[in-house]
Every structure is written in structure tokens, then in C-alpha cells.
Design a protein around this motif. Structure first.
Motif, short mmCIF file in Angstrom:
data_model
loop_
_atom_site.label_atom_id
_atom_site.label_comp_id
_atom_site.label_asym_id
_atom_site.label_seq_id
_atom_site.Cartn_x
_atom_site.Cartn_y
_atom_site.Cartn_z
N ARG A 1 0.85 10.83 62.94
CA ARG A 1 0.40 10.52 64.29
C ARG A 1 -0.80 9.59 64.31
O ARG A 1 -0.89 8.70 65.15
N SER A 2 -1.74 9.78 63.40
CA SER A 2 -2.98 9.00 63.42
C SER A 2 -3.25 8.27 62.12
O SER A 2 -4.29 7.62 61.97
N VAL A 3 -2.34 8.38 61.15
CA VAL A 3 -2.54 7.78 59.83
C VAL A 3 -1.26 7.16 59.31
O VAL A 3 -0.17 7.45 59.79
N TRP A 4 -1.42 6.29 58.32
CA TRP A 4 -0.28 5.83 57.54
C TRP A 4 -0.70 5.76 56.08
O TRP A 4 -1.89 5.63 55.77
N LEU A 5 0.27 5.91 55.18
CA LEU A 5 -0.02 6.00 53.76
C LEU A 5 0.87 5.04 52.99
O LEU A 5 2.04 4.86 53.33
N ARG A 6 0.31 4.45 51.95
CA ARG A 6 1.10 3.63 51.03
C ARG A 6 0.51 3.74 49.63
O ARG A 6 -0.62 4.21 49.45
N ALA A 7 1.28 3.32 48.63
CA ALA A 7 0.83 3.39 47.25
C ALA A 7 -0.38 2.47 47.03
O ALA A 7 -0.48 1.40 47.64
N GLU B 1 3.88 6.82 36.77
CA GLU B 1 4.30 8.13 37.25
C GLU B 1 5.42 8.02 38.28
O GLU B 1 6.40 8.78 38.23
N ALA B 2 5.31 7.07 39.20
CA ALA B 2 6.34 6.90 40.23
C ALA B 2 7.64 6.41 39.62
O ALA B 2 8.73 6.89 39.99
N ARG B 3 7.56 5.47 38.69
CA ARG B 3 8.78 4.96 38.05
C ARG B 3 9.54 6.07 37.33
O ARG B 3 10.77 6.08 37.30
N ASP B 4 8.78 7.00 36.74
CA ASP B 4 9.40 8.08 35.97
C ASP B 4 9.63 9.35 36.80
O ASP B 4 10.00 10.39 36.26
N ASP B 5 9.39 9.26 38.12
CA ASP B 5 9.58 10.41 39.02
C ASP B 5 8.74 11.60 38.57
O ASP B 5 9.18 12.75 38.63
N LEU B 6 7.50 11.31 38.16
CA LEU B 6 6.59 12.36 37.73
C LEU B 6 5.48 12.61 38.74
O LEU B 6 4.84 13.67 38.71
N GLY B 7 5.23 11.65 39.63
CA GLY B 7 4.18 11.81 40.60
C GLY B 7 4.13 10.62 41.54
O GLY B 7 4.60 9.53 41.20
N TYR B 8 3.54 10.83 42.72
CA TYR B 8 3.47 9.80 43.75
C TYR B 8 2.07 9.82 44.37
O TYR B 8 1.62 10.86 44.86
N ALA B 9 1.40 8.67 44.31
CA ALA B 9 0.04 8.56 44.83
C ALA B 9 0.02 7.66 46.05
O ALA B 9 0.75 6.66 46.12
N LEU C 1 -9.18 2.13 55.30
CA LEU C 1 -8.97 3.12 54.25
C LEU C 1 -9.86 4.32 54.50
O LEU C 1 -11.08 4.18 54.68
N ILE C 2 -9.26 5.52 54.49
CA ILE C 2 -10.04 6.72 54.77
C ILE C 2 -9.91 7.79 53.69
O ILE C 2 -10.69 8.75 53.68
N GLY C 3 -8.97 7.67 52.75
CA GLY C 3 -8.83 8.70 51.73
C GLY C 3 -7.63 8.46 50.84
O GLY C 3 -7.07 7.36 50.80
N GLY C 4 -7.25 9.50 50.11
CA GLY C 4 -6.12 9.41 49.20
C GLY C 4 -5.40 10.73 49.07
O GLY C 4 -5.95 11.80 49.42
N LEU C 5 -4.17 10.67 48.56
CA LEU C 5 -3.32 11.87 48.44
C LEU C 5 -2.36 11.67 47.28
O LEU C 5 -1.89 10.55 47.04
N THR C 6 -2.07 12.75 46.57
CA THR C 6 -1.09 12.69 45.48
C THR C 6 -0.12 13.85 45.55
O THR C 6 -0.48 14.96 45.97
N LEU C 7 1.09 13.58 45.14
CA LEU C 7 2.07 14.60 44.81
C LEU C 7 2.30 14.45 43.31
O LEU C 7 3.02 13.55 42.87
N SER C 8 1.65 15.29 42.53
CA SER C 8 1.66 15.13 41.08
C SER C 8 2.48 16.22 40.40
O SER C 8 2.93 17.17 41.04
N ASN C 9 2.66 16.05 39.09
CA ASN C 9 3.36 17.05 38.29
C ASN C 9 4.71 17.42 38.91
O ASN C 9 5.04 18.60 39.07
#
Length: 204
Positions: free
Chosen positions: A19-25, A72-80, A91-99
Motif C-alpha cells: 500500500r505504501s511501499v515497493w521493493l526490488r532487489a 542466492e537468488a540464482r540458486d533459489d537460496l534466498g531473496y533480498a 530508500l527506507i530499509g531492507g528485507l530478506t527471505l533467506s535460507n
């Protein structure tokens, strides 16, 4: 498709929208904005993060970080992702889906940070909501896990607002700012989430 196939796996080309943000690598060109935000937020971030290295904010360290994320993204191990304000693209921050774990598990670990000037505005709640949609609808994960220090009330609120349930307590789980810290364990299952249209994912 929202992914580009490479010889070794996937390259993350998705933009996630809330709603108030967007995210990209993260990209190499983000270095100056990233370093500035992290530097001004150092006192706010270090109590909740692994101990910063001497070259933590250097261009070389950032380049290594981005390349690690890309592998990590190429190997489907994590997404930042970097998080931007929808209102001004700042820019206001960062987020990861790791492991990311496949097979019988289909799980990843959620982590996030937000710059000090942008706290208390609901940005991270929306960013996590967008990441959850990506995790379940695109990555087809079954479960997203997160761990928080018991004293990190703001982070706990973000998880609770997104439906995460507290599942346990882990003693000295992670070394944070040089000290082994206890953590509360949270998780969200794909079956816990109802599609409400609040977040969308696009490839650009």
C-alpha cells in the motif's frame, strides 16, 4: 514471468508492491543511498543486528553483499530486497527471505531493517505483507519463519500484524552486536494467509 531463468537457477527481477511501499532487489547503483541511510541509522540498528565489520559501509563491502544476494537468488537460496516509499521513491530499509529450503520443508527465514527516520509509519508492516505474498504465491513456500529478541517490541508488532504466531523460545540463538541473544520464534503458514489484494507482485 516474474523470474528470469539463468543457467544456474533464477535471477530475481520482481518488484513487490504494498500500500505504501515497493521493493526490488539491491543494485550496485544503490550504494550511496544505502550507505547514507545505514550510517545515519547506526545507533538505531546495531542493537538488533550482527556486529558491524570495520568496512561495513564501504563500497567494496556493499559490492560483495549485492553479489552474494544475486548468487542466492540464482540458486533459489534466498531473496533480498530494498524497500522504497511509494510516495517519493526514497530508500527506507531492507528485507530478506533467506535460507530457503525445499524438499519436504518449503521454508524460508524472514529478516528486515528500517532506517531511523522512517520508523513508526507502518512501512515495515506493509513491506512484510508484500514479501509474504511473494513467498507464498510466487515461491510457493509453505512456511515463513522469523526470530526476534524479546526486547524488540517494534519488530514483534510487525510480525503480529501480519499474522505470525509465536511458536517458541530459543536460548542464545543468534550473536547480535557481539553477544549471544535469546530469541522468540515466530512462523506464518501459507494456510494462515487469506488473499485480500493488499499486496501485489509485478515484473518490470
Amino acid at each position: 514471468m516474474a523470474f528470469l531463468r539463468s543457467s544456474s537457477g533464477f535471477e530475481n527481477s520482481m518488484i513487490l508492491r504494498g500500500r505504501s511501499v515497493w521493493l526490488r532487489a539491491p543494485m550496485l547503483g544503490d550504494y550511496a543511498d544505502w550507505a547514507e541511510l545505514r550510517a545515519m541509522s547506526r545507533d538505531h540498528l546495531t542493537p538488533w543486528e550482527p556486529q558491524w565489520q570495520r568496512d561495513e559501509l564501504s563500497r567494496g563491502a556493499y559490492r560483495r553483499r549485492v553479489r552474494h544476494y544475486q548468487r542466492e537468488a540464482r540458486d533459489d537460496l534466498g531473496y533480498a530486497y530494498l524497500i522504497f516509499s511509494e510516495a517519493d521513491d526514497r530508500l527506507i530499509g531492507g528485507l530478506t527471505l533467506s535460507n530457503v529450503r525445499r524438499g519436504v520443508t518449503q521454508t524460508s527465514v524472514l529478516g528486515y531493517w528500517i532506517g531511523k527516520p522512517h520508523t513508526g509509519r507502518g512501512y515495515m508492516t506493509e513491506a512484510v505483507r508484500a514479501a509474504i505474498a511473494f513467498a507464498f504465491d510466487t515461491l510457493h513456500l509453505h512456511r515463513v519463519e522469523a526470530a526476534t529478541m524479546p526486547s524488540n517490541a517494534a519488530s514483534i508488532r510487525v510480525l503480529e500484524r501480519n499474522g505470525f504466531r509465536r511458536e517458541g523460545f530459543a536460548r542464545q540463538l543468534l550473536k547480535i552486536n557481539g553477544v549471544w541473544e535469546d530469541h522468540l520464534l515466530h512462523a506464518l503458514l501459507s494456510s494462515d494467509v487469506r488473499g485480500d489484494g493488499d499486496a501485489e507482485v509485478s515484473a518490470e
